[in-house]
Design an enzyme around this catalytic site. Structure first.
Site, PDB file in Angstrom:
ATOM      1  N   PHE A   1      -3.819   4.262  -0.124  1.00 55.79           N
ATOM      2  CA  PHE A   1      -4.473   4.990   0.898  1.00 55.79           C
ATOM      3  C   PHE A   1      -5.794   5.989   0.845  1.00 55.79           C
ATOM      4  CE2 PHE A   1      -4.858   8.429   4.351  1.00 55.79           C
ATOM      5  CZ  PHE A   1      -4.561   7.591   5.558  1.00 55.79           C
TER       6      PHE A   1
ATOM      7  N   GLN B   1       0.829  -0.962  -0.006  1.00 54.56           N
ATOM      8  CA  GLN B   1       0.123  -0.063  -0.050  1.00 54.56           C
ATOM      9  C   GLN B   1       0.738   1.266  -0.158  1.00 54.56           C
ATOM     10  OE1 GLN B   1      -0.686   1.183   3.794  1.00 54.56           O
ATOM     11  NE2 GLN B   1      -0.730   3.236   2.619  1.00 54.56           N
ATOM     12  N   CYS B   2       0.526   2.312  -0.791  1.00 58.18           N
ATOM     13  CA  CYS B   2       1.097   3.620  -0.844  1.00 58.18           C
ATOM     14  C   CYS B   2       0.060   4.421  -0.718  1.00 58.18           C
ATOM     15  CB  CYS B   2       2.124   4.016  -1.936  1.00 58.18           C
ATOM     16  SG  CYS B   2       1.380   3.685  -3.359  1.00 58.18           S
ATOM     17  N   ALA B   3       0.405   5.958  -1.319  1.00 58.14           N
ATOM     18  CA  ALA B   3      -0.650   6.749  -1.313  1.00 58.14           C
ATOM     19  C   ALA B   3      -1.959   6.468  -2.510  1.00 58.14           C
ATOM     20  CB  ALA B   3      -0.318   8.048  -1.465  1.00 58.14           C
TER      21      ALA B   3
END
Length: 117
Positions: A104, A76-78
């Site tokens: 996110f 998971q990242c932004a």
């Protein structure tokens, strides 16, 4: 440094990873999957997904051997782009891994829990 990361994390064309919706990711976490937050420390200091583990993308090559190979990983990242690169890199090394589609931002938009510092 960015070029170094691109070289280290560059996936082979044949490797791809499945994408999960936030709801699917949450369900997988309930059954033992590890959510791996590959955002920067500064991004995570603003807000994060509870029960996620921080491992910034820049540190992944040197820290991957500390990740459990017997658990499903969800990167998971932004927005889902950096985490897709991380997921592909991990998949090449034998991890069972998924990517959180939309990252996110999608998790937040789905109304799922986050923590702010």
């Amino acid at each position: 440094m960015l070029n170094w990361l691109k070289t280290r994390l560059k996936p082979t064309p044949a490797v791809d990873v499945p994408t999960l919706t936030p709801q699917e990711a949450q369900a997988r976490m309930r059954t033992g999957a590890l959510l791996l937050d590959v955002r920067t420390v500064a991004e995570r200091q603003v807000a994060f997904i509870p029960q996620s583990r921080s491992l910034p993308l820049s540190e992944l090559p040197g820290q991957a051997d500390r990740l459990p190979k017997d658990r499903v990983l969800i990167t998971q990242c932004a927005s889902g782009h950096r985490s897709r690169s991380a997921a592909r890199w991990l998949a090449q090394r034998g991890y069972q891994v998924y990517n959180l589609g939309g990252g996110f931002h999608a998790w937040q938009a789905a109304g799922l829990p986050t923590k702010q510092r």
